[in-house]
Design an enzyme around this catalytic site. Structure first.
Site, short mmCIF file in Angstrom:
data_model
loop_
_atom_site.label_atom_id
_atom_site.label_comp_id
_atom_site.label_asym_id
_atom_site.label_seq_id
_atom_site.Cartn_x
_atom_site.Cartn_y
_atom_site.Cartn_z
N CYS A 227 -4.14 -2.49 4.29
CA CYS A 227 -5.47 -2.64 4.91
C CYS A 227 -6.43 -1.53 4.51
O CYS A 227 -7.63 -1.74 4.43
CB CYS A 227 -5.33 -2.67 6.43
SG CYS A 227 -4.59 -4.18 7.03
N CYS A 400 -13.33 8.01 -8.10
CA CYS A 400 -13.21 6.81 -7.25
C CYS A 400 -13.02 7.31 -5.83
O CYS A 400 -13.44 8.41 -5.52
CB CYS A 400 -12.06 5.92 -7.73
SG CYS A 400 -10.45 6.69 -7.59
#
Lengths: 447, 101
Positions: A227, A400
């Site tokens: 998640c 990132c």
């Protein structure tokens, strides 16, 4: 007459003292029950209630009216112990509805502590519970809802060392993640949810498969998304957790689960449920088959090659000289050294936060060599080269969120350097933007 | 000569991300000498729909572990797996297992 009055008064005092004594004893016992356990403890078996009390009748009246449940079903619930593995997006609504319905005992297991990013879906925890063990936070919330439910919070991770001893104490287990165990025939009501989709199956039940019958080989670890990487809309695990509660209540009250030998798939985007007929228990299964090869618990983290937690993995694809630290990058910015900062996250994450100077080209577009993006990259490298004197190769720093995708991007860019784009020096920024937020700029958002 | 077969393909549980996020595909498999089976369908999907990173979808001549194949709403294990002969209007679903929540 006067003697009778004083006698009654004395008796009342005695009774009142007894009430105080009993109340203290009860409070002490309840205190013990919400104690947090960091290991498996022996539990006394739950005793069956002979009859419902008047309070029980009032509390459960609306479900007692259902002929499918009735008094016997309610009594069955009160003598059932359920182990909930994971007090997160699925475990919270599951625990909540089982407690509300009058389950006898709930084992609440979670290794983790409550964080702000949990609250959108893990609805038993509140703002004030941040930093608290999830198992304890869930137990307190459940107790507030129904003080007659016995809660055993465990602050630990399910492991080959503790799993059998733990699960044997709970006739209906509900592990939410990847476990499979030898010699056990307890029904396993398992669900998962990610993004806008959910899945649910009842394993080891009514001739249906066990987890290993259905998935004999674990998936390659790079194909498993959690998640915190993939995202999840909170209500989706909410719906799946409620669905688990429904099936547990059927099994615990003495009815039959409707999900045996079935996989239920929920597509939240299209508001569509679909029920799939699964294979039966497999004679050749390594765990529950006729000649099992797995007769002891295995180390599932080793078997699957991945951690049994929802934490992000740290990749290590590059050598040390291909990476720089976040502090190194800060110095480059402070010294105004010419460079290109390439942010390779998907656009949806760039919209959340980004460094103003960065150029965004998602890793996928780089890998697929999307012509528009490659043209843009070429153009920016060309501009940078003009700014710089001499023949030195323009430096490109790749960033990132956490420093995993950026390493992959460095590998892609190194292959492109000197062919699809001018020769460049490419380096990965370790720890990504979350390291920037933690170590350099505390006002930068974390997600 | 087997006639062309029109089938409905669906990808879910994240498997659709390998197909540009498109969950549903109506496709017609061309006429060929042998009848179409699931094994041949996997090759056809690789050549015609899946352009990048085939290792995230197939392994050897089957689907990779963690992807469940459903034929007309039933586990493909009940239908003969790779050898199942495709019928016109069949519904084939490839669903990636979800973990966590």
């Amino acid at each position: 007459m006067a003697q009778e009055v004083s006698c009654l008064k004395a008796q009342l005092r005695e009774k009142e003292e007894e009430i105080v004594r009993l109340k203290n004893k009860l409070a002490q016992l309840e205190q013990v029950r919400t104690e947090l356990f960091d290991k498996v403890i022996p539990l006394t078996p739950l005793k069956a209630k002979a009859a419902l009390s008047n309070d029980d009748i009032m509390r459960y009246s609306r479900q007692l009216l259902l002929p499918e449940l009735g008094v016997q079903g309610q009594l069955n619930l009160s003598k059932t112990s359920v182990l909930i593995v994971g007090c997160g997006g699925l475990g919270c609504p599951l625990a909540q509805y089982l407690a509300a319905a009058g389950i006898g005992r709930l084992g609440l297991l979670d290794y983790d502590e409550v964080e702000l990013s949990n609250l959108h879906r893990q609805v038993l925890h509140g703002e004030k519970n941040q930093g608290q063990a999830k198992a304890l936070s869930a137990a307190s919330a459940v107790k507030r809802l129904n003080s007659t439910v016995e809660c055993i919070p465990y602050h630990l991770q399910l492991s080959p060392e503790n799993a059998l001893q733990l699960i044997q104490q709970y006739p209906a287990a509900n592990p939410l993640t990847y476990i499979c165990y030898a010699g056990q025939t307890l029904p396993l009501v398992s669900a998962s949810a990610l993004r806008l989709e959910g899945q649910l199956t009842v394993y080891n039940y009514c001739g249906g498969p066990c987890y290993r019958c259905l998935y004999p080989v674990p998936p390659p670890r790079e194909t498993v998304t959690n998640c915190s990487d993939g995202g999840v809309l909170g209500v989706v695990p909410g719906i799946m957790g409620c669905f688990q509660a429904l099936e547990v209540l059927k099994i615990a009250s003495g009815q039959v689960s409707s999900c045996c030998q079935k996989l239920v798939i929920f597509d939240a985007q299209d508001a569509k449920f679909r029920s799939i007929k699964l294979r039966p228990k497999q004679a050749g299964c390594a765990v529950c088959g006729e000649r099992p090869s797995v007769t002891q618990l295995v180390d599932y983290e080793a078997f699957c090659g991945t951690a049994a937690t929802d934490k992000c993995r740290k990749l290590s694809l590059l050598s040390r000289d291909q990476r720089i630290t976040i502090q190194d990058y800060k110095s480059i910015v402070d010294n105004a050294e010419p460079h290109l900062l390439l942010d390779v996250r998907p656009l949806v994450e760039v919209d959340i936060c980004h460094l103003p100077v960065s150029l965004n080209i998602p890793l996928l577009s780089l890998e697929e060599k999307k012509s528009e993006d490659i043209r843009l990259l070429k153009e920016r490298i060309g501009q940078l080269k003009k700014q710089m004197s001499g023949d030195c190769q323009p430096p490109v720093y790749v960033i990132c969120k956490l420093g995993n995708d950026s390493q992959k991007a460095v590998q892609v860019l190194e292959k492109m350097s000197g062919s699809e784009v001018d020769s460049i020096t490419v380096k990965d920024i370790c720890g990504g933007l979350m390291a920037w937020a933690k170590r350099i700029d505390p006002t930068f958002p974390q997600y | 000569m087997a006639a062309p077969v029109a089938i409905h393909l669906e990808f879910g549980g994240g498997a659709e991300l390998l197909f540009n996020g498109v969950k549903e595909h109506h496709v017609t498999l061309p006429s060929q000498s042998e009848p179409w089976d699931v094994k041949q369908l996997l090759v056809w999907i690789q050549r015609n729909l899946l352009k990048e990173r085939p290792e995230l979808f197939v392994q050897g001549d089957s689907v990779r572990p963690g992807i469940l194949v459903l034929i007309n709403d039933a586990d493909w294990e009940l239908m003969g797996e790779l050898d199942y002969r495709l019928q016109d209007q069949d519904n084939i679903v490839f669903i990636s297992t979800l973990h966590g929540g």
